[in-house]
Design an enzyme around this catalytic site. Structure first.
Site, PDB file in Angstrom:
ATOM      1  N   TYR A   1     -11.803  -0.851   0.413  1.00 22.66           N
ATOM      2  CA  TYR A   1     -11.847  -0.373   1.794  1.00 22.66           C
ATOM      3  C   TYR A   1     -10.524   0.254   2.219  1.00 22.66           C
ATOM      4  CZ  TYR A   1      -9.019  -4.059   4.002  1.00 22.66           C
ATOM      5  OH  TYR A   1      -7.987  -4.874   4.395  1.00 22.66           O
ATOM      6  N   ARG A   2      -9.482   0.127   1.402  1.00 21.21           N
ATOM      7  CA  ARG A   2      -8.214   0.804   1.644  1.00 21.21           C
ATOM      8  C   ARG A   2      -7.497   0.884   0.302  1.00 21.21           C
ATOM      9  NH1 ARG A   2      -5.227  -3.779   5.297  1.00 21.21           N
ATOM     10  NH2 ARG A   2      -3.976  -2.032   6.010  1.00 21.21           N
TER      11      ARG A   2
ATOM     12  N   TYR B   1       0.814  -1.214   0.000  1.00 19.96           N
ATOM     13  CA  TYR B   1       0.000   0.000   0.000  1.00 19.96           C
ATOM     14  C   TYR B   1       0.851   1.269   0.000  1.00 19.96           C
ATOM     15  CZ  TYR B   1      -4.078  -2.915   0.762  1.00 19.96           C
ATOM     16  OH  TYR B   1      -5.068  -3.858   0.607  1.00 19.96           O
TER      17      TYR B   1
END
Length: 517
Positions: free
Chosen positions: A462-463, A89
């Protein structure tokens, strides 16, 4: 999307003041320092897009407050990180290149209330730190840990990370935050606003508006303490490890588990993973196919045979007094009677047995990170994780289309489906060789296509990885992106100079915002 560039003169003045505050040994400006705080999974041509200008490392809350005041004085953007281990991420890297990374990993205080099963941690506390603390004191508490547990307890919860126990929804276990606001003010949420007292980490709402969730995945402040509920060590942990043989078995498997989870018979959020989830940590692709060659059904069959795994597998665990876990396991076993299960294994741990030693009993580990080496070279991966209803047909439809897209772009499909009470996360890891520019480009194209097609079905992530935060924010388009406008209003009210994590979760301050006609 145009952004105003970093004010280099202001940056130099800020670095001067940061050095005066922290000393030279906690201000990092060398090129190797910038490398260390960049995205370690970025392709060769992508790293510069998020390269920081420097990093600083405070020890105390008061230093964080003064750092924020300095940043405001000179208009210097900060990118707060807890430990910067959220690989897949973006790691430590900022959305906005040139930002100063605010590294909170030196802040490592732990305060545990054994009687009530709560802990207050600073951002630098890792899962290993907290596990060792609990073990050293012999406390009857267990953690919920993510698959790769080297990151921050606080950072993982704030980014809505998940684990494998009944406490696996980490954000839902947050109770009470201490936050440095963008002007340097300090606030404690919930019952912590009393100033002193025993209920800060026991009662979530507090009085009036409840602010804890406001600081999850946001850039509205810098969390310096986080309260978290911990699970009491159970008397027993019993389990079923279930493998199924065919890709299409995913549908009935989800539909079998859904009512068990929704009705509270399954208290954890079971994660269904495909054969590659196991294989990518135990082997590399070159053992099964030549470079550029499709990994066909015969190779997949050979991998499954070697490691004795199904096409899909799920681990179910039951926690509590032995008479309850034994009864629960019988109920779940009955739910699978007559179903085409390939393999069903039973596990049993009762208090007094040797430690079970895995994430299902709160033991941190890091070996799943080895999956990044699947394609060879300097491996990497991106995360794509849309939220779906807990529905077998919906999951099977998305799975089949995503399998086609992975095949089209030359990537092997590495999905899992984590089942919550009313929703599930379809976590996909896009594995690639980051030293292969064509490979990196294909991973980027694939992720963008996955986002586009999921949004067309009403699914959103969601992310998000730092490179795709705007892309994901764009999919939340109800009433001409009303949610984004709300986030921007809050951002501008709290952070008018836009110094805290500009671009985080697609939230840009006014001075760096895209202006649309």
């Amino acid at each position: 999307m145009k952004r105003t560039v970093i004010d280099l003169q202001g940056l130099q003045l800020a670095l001067r003041d940061f050095t005066a505050l922290l000393g030279k040994d906690r201000v990092f400006t060398a090129e190797e320092d910038k490398d260390a705080y960049s995205d370690h999974f970025a392709g060769a041509n992508q790293a510069a897009e998020h390269r920081p200008s420097a990093a600083i490392a405070p020890d105390t809350v008061e230093e964080v407050r003064e750092i924020v005041r300095i940043a405001n004085r000179h208009g210097t953007p900060l990118w707060p990180i807890s430990r910067g281990k959220n690989f897949g991420y973006g790691g430590s890297a900022p959305v906005l290149a040139g930002s100063v990374v605010l590294d909170l990993s030196r802040m490592k205080k732990i305060e545990i209330d054994e009687r009530n099963g709560t802990v207050v941690v600073e951002p630098g506390v890792s899962f290993f730190d907290l596990y060792d603390f609990i073990q050293a004191k012999g406390l009857p508490l267990i953690l919920s840990v993510p698959g790769n547990s080297w990151g921050s307890v606080a950072g993982n919860a704030l980014d809505r990370g998940v684990g494998y126990t009944p406490y696996g929804d980490h954000a839902s276990r947050i109770c009470g935050l201490e936050v440095v606001l963008p002007d340097g003010d300090l606030v404690r949420t919930g019952m912590g606003a009393i100033g002193s007292g025993p209920t800060w980490n026991l009662y979530k709402p507090g009085y009036g508006p409840s602010w804890d969730t406001m600081f999850c995945q946001s850039n509205f402040g810098i969390v310096t303490k986080l309260g978290l509920w911990l699970m009491a060590e159970p008397e027993s942990v019993l389990g079923l490890n279930i493998d199924v043989d065919k890709p299409e078995d995913l549908g009935w498997l989800i539909d079998t588990l859904a009512p068990l989870r929704r009705n509270g018979i399954l208290q954890q959020s079971p994660s269904i993973g495909n054969w590659l989830r196991a294989a990518a940590t135990l082997t590399t692709r070159e053992q099964w196919a030549k470079p550029g060659e499709k990994l066909g059904s015969s190779a997949i069959a050979a991998i499954r045979q070697k490691f004795g795994i199904g096409w899909w597998a799920v681990a179910l665990r039951f926690y509590g007094p032995l008479e309850i876990t034994e009864a629960t396991m019988r109920v779940v076993e009955r739910a699978f009677e007559g179903k085409p299960v390939q393999k069903l294994g039973r596990t049993r741990w009762v208090k007094g047995d040797p430690p079970e030693g895995s994430p299902v009993t709160g033991v941190p580990l890091t070996y799943p990170l080895a999956n990044a080496n699947w394609f060879g070279g300097r491996g990497g991966h991106l995360g794509f994780s849309p939220v779906l209803p807990v529905d077998g047909d919906a999951a099977l439809k998305l799975f089949k289309r995503n399998y086609e897209l992975h095949d089209q772009y030359g990537l092997d499909y590495h999905p899992s489906f984590a089942i919550g009470e009313r929703s599930m996360n379809n976590v996909n890891q896009l594995l690639f060789d980051r030293d292969n520019p064509a490979f990196v480009a294909n991973a980027d194209k694939l992720l963008r296509q996955l986002v586009k097609e999921a949004a067309a079905q009403g699914y959103a992530e969601y992310r998000a990885h730092i490179s795709y935060m705007d892309l994901i924010a764009d999919t939340f388009d109800f009433n001409d992106h009303a949610l984004r406008r709300l986030n921007q209003k809050v951002k501008d009210a709290l952070d008018p100079r836009g110094v805290i994590a500009p671009g985080k979760s697609g939230i840009w301050p006014a001075n760096r915002r895209e202006h649309k006609a």
